[in-house]
Structure formats: C-alpha cells, structure tokens
Design a protein around this motif. Sequence first.
Motif, PDB file in Angstrom:
ATOM      1  N   ASN A  57      -0.694   8.427  -5.383  1.00  0.00           N
ATOM      2  CA  ASN A  57      -0.695  10.132  -5.820  1.00  0.00           C
ATOM      3  C   ASN A  57      -0.013  11.004  -6.492  1.00  0.00           C
ATOM      4  O   ASN A  57      -0.400  11.938  -6.930  1.00  0.00           O
ATOM      5  CB  ASN A  57       0.035  10.414  -4.458  1.00  0.00           C
ATOM      6  CG  ASN A  57      -0.827  10.183  -3.472  1.00  0.00           C
ATOM      7  OD1 ASN A  57      -2.396   9.990  -3.233  1.00  0.00           O
ATOM      8  ND2 ASN A  57      -0.002   9.666  -2.103  1.00  0.00           N
TER       9      ASN A  57
ATOM     10  N   LYS B 113       0.552  -1.155   0.220  1.00  0.00           N
ATOM     11  CA  LYS B 113       0.028   0.162  -0.088  1.00  0.00           C
ATOM     12  C   LYS B 113       0.821   1.328   0.043  1.00  0.00           C
ATOM     13  O   LYS B 113       0.879   1.333  -0.756  1.00  0.00           O
ATOM     14  CB  LYS B 113      -1.272   0.589   0.748  1.00  0.00           C
ATOM     15  CG  LYS B 113      -2.150   1.086   0.685  1.00  0.00           C
ATOM     16  CD  LYS B 113      -2.599   1.055   2.742  1.00  0.00           C
ATOM     17  CE  LYS B 113      -3.946   1.948   2.576  1.00  0.00           C
ATOM     18  NZ  LYS B 113      -3.482   3.475   2.387  1.00  0.00           N
TER      19      LYS B 113
ATOM     20  N   ASP C 137       0.752   3.907  -2.772  1.00  0.00           N
ATOM     21  CA  ASP C 137      -0.248   4.622  -2.697  1.00  0.00           C
ATOM     22  C   ASP C 137       0.850   6.088  -3.253  1.00  0.00           C
ATOM     23  O   ASP C 137       0.409   7.304  -3.546  1.00  0.00           O
ATOM     24  CB  ASP C 137       0.055   5.330  -1.437  1.00  0.00           C
ATOM     25  CG  ASP C 137      -1.205   4.419  -0.782  1.00  0.00           C
ATOM     26  OD1 ASP C 137      -2.400   4.122  -1.940  1.00  0.00           O
ATOM     27  OD2 ASP C 137      -2.227   3.898  -0.135  1.00  0.00           O
TER      28      ASP C 137
ATOM     29  N   TYR D 211      -6.670   2.798  -7.715  1.00  0.00           N
ATOM     30  CA  TYR D 211      -6.219   1.519  -7.936  1.00  0.00           C
ATOM     31  C   TYR D 211      -6.514   1.535  -9.362  1.00  0.00           C
ATOM     32  O   TYR D 211      -5.282   1.292 -10.188  1.00  0.00           O
ATOM     33  CB  TYR D 211      -6.020   0.847  -6.704  1.00  0.00           C
ATOM     34  CG  TYR D 211      -6.195   1.409  -5.371  1.00  0.00           C
ATOM     35  CD1 TYR D 211      -4.277   1.950  -5.151  1.00  0.00           C
ATOM     36  CD2 TYR D 211      -6.605   0.938  -4.207  1.00  0.00           C
ATOM     37  CE1 TYR D 211      -4.575   1.829  -4.042  1.00  0.00           C
ATOM     38  CE2 TYR D 211      -6.113   1.737  -3.321  1.00  0.00           C
ATOM     39  CZ  TYR D 211      -5.316   1.313  -2.565  1.00  0.00           C
ATOM     40  OH  TYR D 211      -4.450   2.431  -1.881  1.00  0.00           O
TER      41      TYR D 211
ATOM     42  N   CYS E  84      -0.822  -1.746  -8.298  1.00  0.00           N
ATOM     43  CA  CYS E  84      -2.191  -1.173  -8.611  1.00  0.00           C
ATOM     44  C   CYS E  84      -3.638  -1.938  -8.568  1.00  0.00           C
ATOM     45  O   CYS E  84      -4.904  -2.210  -7.911  1.00  0.00           O
ATOM     46  CB  CYS E  84      -2.717  -0.068  -9.363  1.00  0.00           C
ATOM     47  SG  CYS E  84      -1.319   1.192  -9.209  1.00  0.00           S
TER      48      CYS E  84
END
Length: 827
Positions: A64, A56, A60, A142, A130
């Motif tokens: 982003n 994660k 992430d 994702y 993802c």
Amino acid sequence: MKLKSILLFSFMLLGLKTYCQKFERPFILVKASDRSVILDKIQTKSWAKKIHENLKIKTDIEVNKFNRNPKAYLKKLPFNWSETSNNSFPPFYKTDHVEKGKHRNLDNATDKEWKPAALLIKYLQIALDCGTMYYITQDEKYAYMASSILYSFVKSVQKSKLSDWHGRGGWLFPYDGFREVRVIGYKVPLIYDFIATYLKKGSNAFDIVQNQKVSFPIDELQNVCRTYADITINYGQTGSNHSVLEAPNLVYNALAMDDEEEREKLLSYFLTENTKNQDALPIMAKNYKNQGDIWPETSQYLNHSTEILAKLLLVINKYNPSLKLGAKYPNILFALPRLDDLVYPNNEIIRWGDGHRRQHGSYQAYENAYVLAKMDSLKYLQDKFAPLLKNALDKGKYSRKNIEALFWYDDAIYGESNKIKLPRTDRVYHAGIVLQRNVSSTGNAKDGLMGFVGGAHMVHGHAEGMNIELYGEGQVLGVDHGRKKYGKDLHENYSRIYAAHNTVIVNGSSQGEGGWVNLGINSVELIAMEPKVGGKGVSPYHSFSQTSFKDDKGEKAEAIQERTLGLIRTSPTTGYYVDVFRSKSDLPNEYHDYLYHNIGDKLIFDNKDLVFEKTPNRYMANANKKWVHNKQYRNPGWHFFKDVQTSKTYKKDVVATFHTKKLKGNSVFMQLHIPGFLNRTYTKVKAPITFEAPKPYHKLPTPTLVVRKKGEAWENPFVVVYEPYHKKEKPTIQSVAKLEQDGVYKGLEIVSKTPKEQLTQYVITQSKNQVFQNDEIYFKGSYAVISLDKNKTLKSIYVGEGEEIRFKKKIFEIDRKTNSLYIDFSK
C-alpha cells in the motif's frame, strides 16, 4: 582428477541436467507444482493459515505504501546520489568499518556505519515477502513491487566496483565480502525465483530515474547472481565455518541460473568441486565422520553450521530427489540436536572458546532433518527427531512460524513423545572436553551436579589450558569468562587467553602459539573416566575423569599437567567435587598458579591468621607488552585483575567461601577446602565480568582465587574440594584432611554430615598405576572412594579406575574389563 572420478562427475551432471528440465520456476525453496498442496494447508491447517495471514498483513502494509508513490518509496533505498550522472542509476552507499585507520570486518561496526546496509537488507526482505505472496496468490501487485525493488538493486549494485580486498571482496561491503553474501547476496536469487514467471512474460518494474514502468533486464539479474556465486567460489577461507556460512549464497545463486549447464557447474562447487577459497560438501562432511560428531568449533558456530548444511541438503534434495543427500550424509543430520546433550541441569550450555551459554538447537532444523529423513526413507533418523519435535510441540517450546514451514512441513510426525534422558558422561572430542553429570532423584535442577574438564585448539577456540566449569544450586558457579565483542582489548588480551579460565598458569607464561590467530594449544587428553561415554555407570553416586595436558607453547612454560575431577553425591540434595591438578615444568625456578573464577559478591576466608595485603603490581609485568590484533597478545592476561590482595607464604589447610547473594530468589555459596602444603601463597582478585552470567552478575566483577606454588606441583599438587550449598542449608563437609605417603599427596579424608547421615570418605586420587598403602587401605589405580558411616562401618567402595583394592585386609575384586567397581554394603 582420475578418469573414474571425471566419469562419475559427468554422469552426476548429466543426471542433474536431465532432472532440471522437468519443471519451471520457482524451484529453489518450493516448486510451482507444490502450490495446490500449500493452498490446501492454508485452508485446513491453523498453523499454516496463521503463517500466511501474518505474511499477508505485513506485506500488504508495504504494498500500500509503494502503490501510493512508487518513486518516493524506492528512493528511500540507500542510494548515493552524489556519485551519479544525468539519467543514470546511482550506486548504493558502501558499508565500511574503520578502526585506528585500518579497514576491518563489520563485527564491531557502529549503528551509523550499518545503517545503509540495514536499510538495503530490509528492502530486499520486503521484496522476498512480496515474491512469496505472488507465488501463493498469483496476484501481480506483489510481483510488481518485488520486481521494482529487485530492479533498483540490480541497476544500482552494478554501479559499484567489486573490491579486490583479499582477492575478491564485495560490491557493497568492500572489506567484508564474506558478510555481504550472507546478508544480501543470498536473497537476490530467491526473489527472482518467485517472480521469474511474471518477469518472463514481459511484465514491468518501476524505474525511479526514468519515473516510469520499464521491462526488467533479466540478463543483468543473471550477471548479478553469477557474480555473487563467484564471490563465494573465489573469496573466503577453507577449513573453517566460512565455507558453510557462504554456502546458501552459492547454492541459491547457482539455482538462479537459467542456463542449465551453468546452473549445474556452479552447483557443483557446493556438491563436489573444492576451490582454494571454498570447501565443497564432501570436505565439510568429513567433520561428521562418526555418528555424534559435531562441527569442530564453539557452540554458536557448530550448531549454526550444521543447521545450514541440513537445510541446504533438503533444498537440493527437493530440487533433485535422486541425489538422496540425506542418505549420503546422515551424520550431518544426526549432529543437529547434539548441543542439547551438553547442558547443565538449568539448561545452560557448557562453554568453551567463543561459545555462548544459551545457544540451543533449532527445532526448525530438526523438522528440516525429519522431512529429509522421510524423503530418503531413513527411519532411524525419523525416530530420532520425532520425539524431539513432539515434545517441543506438546510443551509449546516450538511453533511453526517461518515460511519454509508452509512449504515443507505437514502434521505427520510419527513417533512417541518420550522424555529425553541425558547420559551421565559425555565428550566433545574436538574441544578436549570430558563431562560428568549427576541429576538428582528429586528432579530439581538446583540439586543437580555437573562439571567438565576441557581444552583444545580450534577456530574460535581459546588458549585456555586444561580448564574446568562447575555447577551447583541451579547455577554455573565455577565459570568460564565467555566473550563479547571481537577485536577489543578485553577479548584479545583476556577473554581468549589463560587468565580468563579455571586453569593453571606456568611460570606466568602460559600462552597459545601457532594455529588459528596464534592461539594454538595442545588438546586435553583422556587418561581414564567412569562411566564411559553413554555407559550406565557402576555407581549412582560417583563418577570421575583423569586427563592430561602439555603446556609447551612459547618458551617459558614447558610443563606437563594432569587433572583429576571427581563428582561425589552424598544425598539427593548434597554433594561435592574433588579437583586435583598436577603440574611441573622442565625449567628452573618454576612456579605454578591455580586459578578459579566463581560468580559472586566476594570471597571470604575462614582462616583468621591468613592475612592479605594489597599487591597491585603482582600481575602487571605484561600489561604493556606489544599487542598485534589476532597475532600477538599480552599473555597470560591477568593484568586485567583488580583489587589484588596476596598473603604471605601459608602452609596450613584453608577454608574459603564464595558468597553469591544477589540472585533472584536465592543466595548460594561455593565453599572451598584446600589442604595445606609448603610454598603456597593465596591471592584474591576481582576479575572482569562473566558474560551471560545470571543477573546482576553479568555486570559485576568476578571474584577469583589464585593459589601459587613455588617449585613443582606434581607430588604435592593443587587440591581443592568444592561444595555448593544455599542459604537455607549448611555446608555438609565438616573437615578435609590429606592422605600422604612418604611426604607425597595421595588423597583425602573427607568427613561430611548430610541431612540423613554422617560419612567419612577416603578419596584416593593418584596417577595411573600408582599405589597408596596405609594401615587400612591398599589401592593400585587412579581413583577410588571408600565410604564409612558414623560408626566407621564400611558403607560402600567405589573404584573409578584401578587394578587392586583392599580395605582392612579384605580384597575386593575389580572388574578386569572396565577396571571399575562399586559395592553398596548398606543394601
């Protein structure tokens, strides 16, 4: 195909089709129905929680970046904008490698050449991460990012023309389609499998050309997966590990097909259907005919191949448990830890061919095998892998880190954490290897003794003749050169031909011929050994092997050879090896060269009257011979030797020592005792570096001894006694004298002084069924050791292979079933 086979295949497909209809995507690595169990693992298992958290965090970060500016993020993919027209997707840059004007595979590609591919691989992995996170969380942010990367890939890759190199190359690697499917092709179907439900409900991807969200073209994705599967089916080679290495691409892309009938047909090319370019599973499984068989190549390839097959068996078994592939192919699973049986006391692997020194088994593969064995109720395989896994987990050698662990594993590994005990002797049949080990009662790896004889032809094998390696004082001292980059002068004209090995070169002309890349040699054949593989052994202090080899490739060697290697332990901390190499040629004016490479700083001779002179041209006759990549070589390769110094003809006994003083924490030595014979010359050289040697010897030349015998070397063979020792002790061997009968060599009298006693040992080494007789000894057989104490009182008798033995007129009865004997008179 016979009617029975057709019907069987049809029923198999029908069963697979019926099963496939029961679930929706994802189902390649994990099923949609498994999600609740996985979420529970993340909540209750610390290792599962850590895998999820790590995935994660890194995913992430990329999400982003993507959300801030999707177009800018995606435009970093390796697009070739110079080859695009208005409002159309550009193709990707192709990855190619050229040497001397010729297109080559990417083994030796530069970082610059690899850069576009590396970037593309990175983006596909991000998309796969993802997709995995979407499956776990069902968060569409994702899936949107994964679909956008996948969309860009699908649109761009189709702009390239498939290469027709060798019948069918790649899209992006036009001269190495084999590599493209291994590093790129297999990822695409996995991404699709994870986000298929998102795509099929009409969700979007970002199009960098239109600068907007668009619908995902699933039909085009299907075509890309179909094409990648087709590349494997119709491009590559059979009879090697290529079929295994391409198999994940075939299986995953087959399973990506939404049409069930097409899915089944493509999957059949792994399960049952061979092509001229791709072996199916039944053909690959023939390499594991017997329990303990391994993939017939070198270490890094054999383990990797077996791990891939075991993983695919699990993937397909989870997809359709009724196939019971674990029960059908158990020997594939049984082979997984086999390489770790072939290690020296310092845990380095014996080396043959292109093999590496530190290529060990994968605990992840062991756990895959354990899960599959559990699925198919194979208790004996569960019992085999449970102790290996428990030991590794308990000792911190293994921790679950990969995403498949989250999907497939739990904490239920049932079994005891037992100490693994390796056998005294072992064999690698396809490599001609016969191995001996003697682990010390001290438990210290530095006190262990081990060596092997081997040589055979295989893919990635070397034309090495009948080669040995020897271990002592915590290191592999008598070394095989190894390998570095393929295709280079050093690799082709030294690493994989005779001069890089501890062997005998006949008439300066020993070579490989035929077979894989014209490196074919005969296999080393076993004549006798004790103990037998897996056997206890009649003596805790002795073992031996006797092997034969025919050096008949090319037209200038035409020799038969025989090698006896004895391992003799004289105390918990001391021991030595006896190497007897016989060689004779059918050709006139024959001569034979015995080579021994030892890591170290220098080779020093004790014989003051043995004078060496510089002989720079001694091995240069073939230095400029024609070389054709993978076809023709500068045999036997000894033109790479530097600082060549040679003696005059010398007939006396020789004592020499390899000094190895730069090892961290210790200086070690290998002392050689060489009985003298007529027509011998001695040469010391600096051979090329030994790859994967301990620091700093991985960057230093390898001191090497070459002993030449003019005329045959059979009745009076090459005989060398090797004793390893370290700086805090002295060598135990005091003297070595040959035993002869009518001018023919029969064995040795070796006097040694161990930390506790003085020994005189008569080591008889002769061809099978030969007889040695003197005033005290009568022996008919191949190998025997008679040990006396300092008072010349009989201490022990060992017969490794023989029919009759007498000492001082007393007859000792040899076991007629094993032809071996050991009696310890000191007890």
